[in-house]
Scaffold this motif. Structure first.
Motif, PDB file in Angstrom:
ATOM      1  N   ASN A   1       1.117  -0.971  -0.262  1.00 54.43           N
ATOM      2  CA  ASN A   1      -0.345  -0.289   0.105  1.00 54.43           C
ATOM      3  C   ASN A   1       0.778   1.232  -0.002  1.00 54.43           C
ATOM      4  OD1 ASN A   1       0.528   0.745   3.007  1.00 54.43           O
ATOM      5  ND2 ASN A   1      -0.788  -1.486   3.684  1.00 54.43           N
ATOM      6  N   ALA A   2       0.381   2.427   0.300  1.00 53.87           N
ATOM      7  CA  ALA A   2       0.873   3.851   0.013  1.00 53.87           C
ATOM      8  C   ALA A   2       1.866   4.253   0.851  1.00 53.87           C
ATOM      9  CB  ALA A   2      -0.044   4.283  -0.484  1.00 53.87           C
ATOM     10  N   HIS A   3       1.924   3.201   2.731  1.00 51.92           N
ATOM     11  CA  HIS A   3       2.916   3.135   3.810  1.00 51.92           C
ATOM     12  C   HIS A   3       3.927   2.592   3.502  1.00 51.92           C
ATOM     13  CE1 HIS A   3      -0.274   6.837   3.552  1.00 51.92           C
ATOM     14  NE2 HIS A   3      -1.205   6.281   3.714  1.00 51.92           N
ATOM     15  N   SER A   4       3.989   1.281   2.996  1.00 48.00           N
ATOM     16  CA  SER A   4       4.524   0.215   3.127  1.00 48.00           C
ATOM     17  C   SER A   4       6.211   0.459   2.410  1.00 48.00           C
ATOM     18  CB  SER A   4       4.472  -0.943   2.229  1.00 48.00           C
ATOM     19  OG  SER A   4       3.022  -1.054   2.064  1.00 48.00           O
ATOM     20  N   GLU A   5       6.807  -0.003   3.325  1.00 48.28           N
ATOM     21  CA  GLU A   5       8.553   0.369   3.708  1.00 48.28           C
ATOM     22  C   GLU A   5       9.051   0.079   2.183  1.00 48.28           C
ATOM     23  OE1 GLU A   5       9.553   1.848   7.975  1.00 48.28           O
ATOM     24  OE2 GLU A   5       9.202   0.013   7.313  1.00 48.28           O
ATOM     25  N   ALA A   6       8.553  -1.747   2.039  1.00 47.42           N
ATOM     26  CA  ALA A   6       9.296  -2.668   1.369  1.00 47.42           C
ATOM     27  C   ALA A   6       8.792  -2.984  -0.279  1.00 47.42           C
ATOM     28  CB  ALA A   6       9.137  -4.058   1.841  1.00 47.42           C
ATOM     29  N   ILE A   7      10.356  -2.521  -1.442  1.00 44.95           N
ATOM     30  CA  ILE A   7       8.866  -2.940  -2.427  1.00 44.95           C
ATOM     31  C   ILE A   7       9.801  -4.093  -3.211  1.00 44.95           C
ATOM     32  CG2 ILE A   7       9.836  -2.042  -4.500  1.00 44.95           C
ATOM     33  CD1 ILE A   7       9.932   0.754  -3.385  1.00 44.95           C
ATOM     34  N   ASP A   8       9.366  -4.494  -3.125  1.00 48.15           N
ATOM     35  CA  ASP A   8       9.247  -6.369  -4.448  1.00 48.15           C
ATOM     36  C   ASP A   8       9.190  -5.832  -5.879  1.00 48.15           C
ATOM     37  OD1 ASP A   8       9.337  -9.334  -4.471  1.00 48.15           O
ATOM     38  OD2 ASP A   8       7.490  -9.384  -4.089  1.00 48.15           O
TER      39      ASP A   8
ATOM     40  N   CYS B   1       0.481   0.290  -5.900  1.00 48.81           N
ATOM     41  CA  CYS B   1       0.689  -0.101  -4.871  1.00 48.81           C
ATOM     42  C   CYS B   1      -0.031  -0.902  -4.869  1.00 48.81           C
ATOM     43  CB  CYS B   1      -0.019   0.825  -4.246  1.00 48.81           C
ATOM     44  SG  CYS B   1       1.188   2.275  -3.248  1.00 48.81           S
ATOM     45  N   LEU B   2      -0.431  -2.728  -4.729  1.00 45.47           N
ATOM     46  CA  LEU B   2      -0.943  -3.652  -4.863  1.00 45.47           C
ATOM     47  C   LEU B   2      -2.085  -3.681  -4.362  1.00 45.47           C
ATOM     48  CD1 LEU B   2       1.226  -7.077  -3.624  1.00 45.47           C
ATOM     49  CD2 LEU B   2       0.510  -6.064  -5.852  1.00 45.47           C
ATOM     50  N   ASP B   3      -2.832  -2.647  -3.332  1.00 48.51           N
ATOM     51  CA  ASP B   3      -3.985  -2.054  -3.484  1.00 48.51           C
ATOM     52  C   ASP B   3      -4.692  -1.204  -4.437  1.00 48.51           C
ATOM     53  OD1 ASP B   3      -2.915  -0.038  -2.275  1.00 48.51           O
ATOM     54  OD2 ASP B   3      -3.589   0.450  -0.681  1.00 48.51           O
ATOM     55  N   GLY B   4      -4.211  -1.006  -5.304  1.00 50.41           N
ATOM     56  CA  GLY B   4      -4.705  -0.106  -6.271  1.00 50.41           C
ATOM     57  C   GLY B   4      -4.897   1.214  -6.250  1.00 50.41           C
ATOM     58  N   VAL B   5      -3.568   1.819  -4.704  1.00 52.25           N
ATOM     59  CA  VAL B   5      -3.732   3.242  -4.251  1.00 52.25           C
ATOM     60  C   VAL B   5      -2.632   4.043  -5.661  1.00 52.25           C
ATOM     61  CG1 VAL B   5      -2.983   4.952  -2.793  1.00 52.25           C
ATOM     62  CG2 VAL B   5      -4.974   3.291  -2.326  1.00 52.25           C
ATOM     63  N   TRP B   6      -3.161   4.714  -6.370  1.00 56.25           N
ATOM     64  CA  TRP B   6      -2.087   5.757  -7.527  1.00 56.25           C
ATOM     65  C   TRP B   6      -0.603   6.320  -6.796  1.00 56.25           C
ATOM     66  CZ3 TRP B   6      -2.611  11.193  -8.985  1.00 56.25           C
ATOM     67  CH2 TRP B   6      -1.184  11.839  -9.921  1.00 56.25           C
ATOM     68  N   ARG B   7       0.681   5.442  -7.232  1.00 56.58           N
ATOM     69  CA  ARG B   7       2.084   5.673  -6.844  1.00 56.58           C
ATOM     70  C   ARG B   7       2.164   6.380  -5.575  1.00 56.58           C
ATOM     71  NH1 ARG B   7       2.340   6.528 -12.165  1.00 56.58           N
ATOM     72  NH2 ARG B   7       1.845   3.992 -12.471  1.00 56.58           N
TER      73      ARG B   7
ATOM     74  N   ILE C   1       1.838   7.393  -2.066  1.00 60.06           N
ATOM     75  CA  ILE C   1       2.924   7.524  -1.473  1.00 60.06           C
ATOM     76  C   ILE C   1       3.689   8.074  -0.677  1.00 60.06           C
ATOM     77  CG2 ILE C   1       4.993   5.851  -1.357  1.00 60.06           C
ATOM     78  CD1 ILE C   1       4.654   4.134  -3.704  1.00 60.06           C
ATOM     79  N   SER C   2       3.709   7.296   0.681  1.00 55.76           N
ATOM     80  CA  SER C   2       4.261   9.171   1.080  1.00 55.76           C
ATOM     81  C   SER C   2       4.262   8.717   3.310  1.00 55.76           C
ATOM     82  CB  SER C   2       2.840  10.310   1.261  1.00 55.76           C
ATOM     83  OG  SER C   2       2.122   9.792   1.808  1.00 55.76           O
ATOM     84  N   PHE C   3       4.923   9.184   4.269  1.00 62.22           N
ATOM     85  CA  PHE C   3       5.185   9.180   5.117  1.00 62.22           C
ATOM     86  C   PHE C   3       5.344   9.775   5.879  1.00 62.22           C
ATOM     87  CE2 PHE C   3       7.291   5.795   2.252  1.00 62.22           C
ATOM     88  CZ  PHE C   3       6.388   4.088   2.741  1.00 62.22           C
TER      89      PHE C   3
END
Length: 307
Positions: free
Chosen positions: A49-56, A90-96, A99-101
């Protein structure tokens, strides 16, 4: 920079698609029907999701390195330039762009530092492929709007990539964001997503021109397009537009864009969104350009630039 007559081919293709017979057939159709000189390939990394730290970038969501390299080599053998644009979704469909923290680290909350570490590993992986295969440009980011204020991290990322990839490095900002990126000086090419409404091109090009003049960098549209749906010409960035099939409206948008952009000598080219690895169905209202009236407009312009 020679005029980029480009297209985004099979963006975010999952594993196995690029090596499929359908993709091979679609790529051959692209090369014969559009006459591009540049193809952008977009391996897609994913985060939950937009608040995940890990990119696969090792799962079935991401094209395999072997099939990506095979397409790069095929395109080079045909004399085309290849731009590699690794992009996270983002796998949940939220537009990149979202992405923020928190800007200040908070215990037990996800952090920019960890995300940028993962993002850097993602980009370095493809920078090595771009270097090994002689890709003509690397674009390590697309429409990352809410991360762009993290200037120090983006500068560090670009510097890190330069230790691996010797060619030109760009960045693809989102529409209306060209004058909000403070670190254009550290890249070689300014690129943006030109999803601007019909009738608004002159005003937007005036605004972008001031950015290009300020930084003295080459510029091109690394993405732009309009769907074949009624109403899309006024909201070309909105993939949720659900109007009736409107191929003429789509073609008119492309023509009006060319009428404005080709009068600006600093516009270094176009890479349209998009050409899928599959044949579109009749009446497809999406962006896929294969078999559309809009393709005739693009082909006429691209071929005229060879004369």
């Amino acid at each position: 920079m020679d005029l980029i007559k480009g297209i985004n081919f099979a963006p975010f293709a999952p594993r196995g698609v690029l090596s499929s017979p359908a993709a091979a057939e679609s790529l051959e159709a692209l090369l014969s029907d559009m006459s591009p000189n540049t193809v952008i390939l977009t391996p897609g990394g994913v985060q939950a999701n937009a608040h995940s730290e890990a990119i696969d970038f090792t799962s079935s969501h991401t094209m395999g390195d072997d099939e990506l390299i095979a397409v790069i080599r095929l395109l080079h053998a045909r004399g085309l330039r290849v731009i590699l644009k690794p992009t996270v979704n983002c796998l949940d469909g939220v537009w990149r762009a979202y992405i923020s923290f928190f800007d200040e680290d908070v215990p037990c909350e996800p952090k920019w530092s960890r995300w940028f570490a993962s993002y850097t590993a993602f980009q370095l992986h493809y920078a090595r492929i771009a270097a090994d295969e002689g890709c003509e440009m690397l674009i390590p980011g697309c429409e990352m709007v809410m991360s762009e204020h993290r200037e120090a991290e983006w500068r560090a990322l670009i510097a890190n990539l330069r230790t691996v990839y010797p060619g030109p490095i760009g960045y693809n900002c989102d529409k209306y964001q060209e004058d909000h990126v403070a670190w254009w000086d550290c890249v070689d090419v300014i690129a943006s997503s030109g999803y601007y409404p019909a009738g608004d091109w002159e005003a937007q090009l005036d605004r972008i021109e001031r950015v290009v003049q300020r930084y003295g960098k080459p510029f091109f549209f690394a993405e732009l397009g309009c769907m074949a749906a009624q109403g899309s010409s006024q909201r070309p960035n909105d993939w949720t537009v659900s109007g009736a099939f409107a191929p003429q409206e789509q073609a008119d948008w492309y023509q009006s864009m060319f009428d404005s952009a080709l009068r600006r000598s600093w516009v270094g080219g176009f890479a349209f969104w998009d050409w899928q690895a599959r044949r579109a169905s009749d009446g497809d209202c999406g962006y896929n350009l294969r078999g559309t009236q809009a393709l005739s407009v693009i082909r006429r312009v691209y071929r005229s630039k060879d004369e």
